[in-house]
Design an enzyme around this catalytic site. Structure first.
Site, PDB file in Angstrom:
ATOM      1  N   ASP A  66      29.301  53.105  32.554  1.00  0.00           N
ATOM      2  CA  ASP A  66      30.672  52.285  33.118  1.00  0.00           C
ATOM      3  C   ASP A  66      32.029  52.461  32.671  1.00  0.00           C
ATOM      4  O   ASP A  66      32.086  52.259  32.106  1.00  0.00           O
ATOM      5  CB  ASP A  66      30.207  50.777  32.874  1.00  0.00           C
ATOM      6  CG  ASP A  66      31.167  49.452  33.632  1.00  0.00           C
ATOM      7  OD1 ASP A  66      31.217  48.823  34.644  1.00  0.00           O
ATOM      8  OD2 ASP A  66      31.012  48.478  33.001  1.00  0.00           O
ATOM      9  N   THR A  99      35.554  49.441  38.515  1.00  0.00           N
ATOM     10  CA  THR A  99      36.244  49.843  37.300  1.00  0.00           C
ATOM     11  C   THR A  99      36.242  51.034  36.874  1.00  0.00           C
ATOM     12  O   THR A  99      38.130  51.502  37.021  1.00  0.00           O
ATOM     13  CB  THR A  99      35.534  49.085  36.026  1.00  0.00           C
ATOM     14  OG1 THR A  99      34.375  49.728  36.415  1.00  0.00           O
ATOM     15  CG2 THR A  99      34.958  48.113  35.985  1.00  0.00           C
ATOM     16  N   ASP A 392      26.223  44.431  37.800  1.00  0.00           N
ATOM     17  CA  ASP A 392      27.727  45.571  38.864  1.00  0.00           C
ATOM     18  C   ASP A 392      26.859  44.693  40.784  1.00  0.00           C
ATOM     19  O   ASP A 392      27.770  44.411  41.166  1.00  0.00           O
ATOM     20  CB  ASP A 392      28.074  46.911  38.490  1.00  0.00           C
ATOM     21  CG  ASP A 392      28.958  46.798  37.805  1.00  0.00           C
ATOM     22  OD1 ASP A 392      29.075  46.020  36.822  1.00  0.00           O
ATOM     23  OD2 ASP A 392      29.370  47.516  36.976  1.00  0.00           O
TER      24      ASP A 392
END
Length: 535
Positions: A66, A99, A392
């Site tokens: 992530d 991201t 997410d």
């Protein structure tokens, strides 16, 4: 006089530092590109993971891909790199996903800008071209977006596809169907409110990831007091944050002197009476369940047991806040006015076994949309990464319920935007056209990196994809399970319009901001003065 004016004048304090013009710009580019290179190997369904080792004695280990988690964990000193780290955090807070994409796109834009500046093109010319590119790319993305919110069956299929696409680049990719269904069910229970606080995630070691499930109710990882009812129907719950130890006289430095042990017994008795009064005041609320943020000591626990009231102690603050939200109660600290206190309600409270642990299960809560996702896994690192991946997916789905438009993933949207930007560059006279072409090239780098990370020939695949988009096959993207170019609408590779738009806007704004820099001034470090007067 002439020779005097040629001497360099330092206007800064001793220790302050200044980087000018080309040096400052180069320093910014190098920092931002390094951040992009750090996270780009995690992009796409075949992206790799990073291990983050924490400092300190514990040396915590985090395994993740992530982007936001990676960038939060690393300490950066370069100012441009800090801008990209902050942008990644904002993307995570705003939409929950994308991201890595936003960081990589901003870094690729700056990589292109570095080449243009080397060709002596002014930064303001580049920015002007980029702004026009962003506008046409945004318009193309809006036109390509589809909205199925009027057809519930198709919208639900869209949500499942979005969840699968989001999870396909995470640890949960092998179980994405199971977790996509789980995430969609949880978000649809919210009935459009988008309040993710109502979805509680509990991690329990043991079993495998496929043993994870959605529980329609609320689970609290605590124990019920001794000799108290273990099952309650039609519970009236008082949620409190109050000290339930014997109320000591808390005056700093105070002492009580007694001349016999009988006097000590009297003091203890007085304290007991005080606690008994407090418990009686609590019981006057007409409750059969008392949940406290703080500890409940033996004596009050015994009094609650005698009254047939279930008492749960030391429910952590997040648990108490969420419990108040889902049961419709309020957190109380004083008990003089029962009529002003709002109690929580639920149909059934009982103990359930998960793995080897007993948890308290609240079903039929006042807030019908509340639910708990129980995650199972072999190690703590797997559970933590599964929670991040699921978070997410839940964020993206909650955003999609509010803004139901969707676009196609797999590099399709990026190639679509790159095509319209290239078309604009071909029509634009002057140096701005070069900046626009660089913007299109940066957008095409995203599918290139996705293909590279999967070990395929990116040059061949991206050339095929570009040719397909020139033939107006606007739903074509990269099929990473086969290593070919395919139709994303048939494969169900769907992404949220909101996520893609945010990636485009955030990356272009951050890159533009870094490109404007022509001076970096560092303040002088603060001198440490020895302390001659310690306390």
């Amino acid at each position: 006089m002439a020779s005097l004016s040629m001497a360099p004048v330092n206007i800064f304090k001793h220790g302050a530092d200044e980087e000018k013009a080309e040096t400052a710009r180069l320093s910014s580019f190098v920092g931002a590109i390094a951040i992009g290179d750090l996270v780009k190997s995690t992009l796409g369904p075949k992206g790799m993971d990073k291990i983050l080792l924490g400092g300190g004695k514990s040396g915590s280990v985090t395994v993740t891909n992530d982007g936001a988690t990676i960038l939060k964990a690393i300490g950066v000193d370069n100012p441009a790199a800090k801008v990209l780290v902050d942008m990644s955090k904002v993307q995570d807070d705003e939409v929950g996903d994308g991201t890595t994409s936003v960081t990589v796109l901003a870094a690729e834009l700056l990589r292109e800008a570095e080449l243009l500046i080397a060709k002596k093109i002014h930064p303001q010319t580049i920015i002007s071209g980029w702004r026009k590119s962003t506008q046409v790319a945004r318009d193309a993305l809006r036109e390509a977006a589809v909205d199925h919110s009027n057809d519930m069956a198709r919208f639900q299929e869209d949500l499942l596809n979005i969840a699968r696409t989001t999870l396909s680049s995470k640890l949960l990719t092998h179980h994405k169907d199971h977790f996509a269904q789980l995430a969609v069910d949880a978000v649809l229970r919210l009935k459009g409110s988008g309040n993710l606080e109502a979805i509680h995630v509990i991690k329990k070691l043991g079993g495998s990831l496929t043993d994870s499930y959605l529980d329609e109710g609320f689970l609290l990882d605590k124990k019920i007091g001794v000799n108290q009812p273990k099952r309650l129907e039609n519970a009236n719950i008082l949620i409190a944050n109050t000290g339930m130890d014997t109320d000591k006289i808390k005056i700093f430095g105070s002492r009580v002197r007694v001349d016999s042990t009988a006097k000590v017994a009297e003091i203890e008795l007085a304290e007991k009476e005080k606690m008994k009064e407090k418990v009686e005041r609590i019981l006057k609320h007409g409750i059969n369940c008392f949940i406290n943020r703080q500890l409940i000591y033996n004596y009050p626990e015994q009094l609650f047991a005698q009254a047939g009231v279930m008492a749960i102690e030391h429910a952590d603050f997040a648990g108490v806040e969420r419990l108040a939200l889902v049961t419709g109660g309020e957190i109380t600290s004083t008990f003089e006015h029962p009529e002003l206190v709002q109690l929580g309600h639920c149909k059934l409270i009982e103990e359930v076994m998960i793995g080897e642990d007993m948890l308290i299960h609240f079903s039929g809560v006042a807030m019908g949309e509340a639910c708990t996702i129980v995650l199972r896994g072999a190690t703590q690192q797997i559970l933590d990464e599964a929670e991040r991946s699921l978070h997410d997916a839940l964020c993206v789905l909650a955003q999609t319920v509010k803004e139901p438009r969707t676009v196609y993933g797999g590099g399709c949207s990026e190639m679509l935007m790159a095509k319209v930007v290239s078309d604009l560059a071909n029509k634009t006279p002057g140096k701005e056209a070069v900046a626009m072409e660089s913007f299109a090239k940066a957008l095409r780098m995203l599918p290139t990196i996705i293909a590279d990370n999967a070990g395929y020939d990116s040059a061949d695949l991206v050339a095929q994809l570009r040719a397909a988009h020139q033939e107006n096959k606007t739903t074509f993207g990269l099929n990473m399970s086969e290593g070919t170019v395919g139709d994303m609408s048939a494969l169900g590779v769907t992404e949220s319009f909101q996520v893609k738009r945010q990636v485009l806007l955030s990356a272009s704004e951050a890159a533009e901001m870094i490109l404007r820099v022509d001076n970096i001034i560092k303040a002088a470090p603060r001198k440490r003065v020895p302390d001659h007067h310690p306390c």
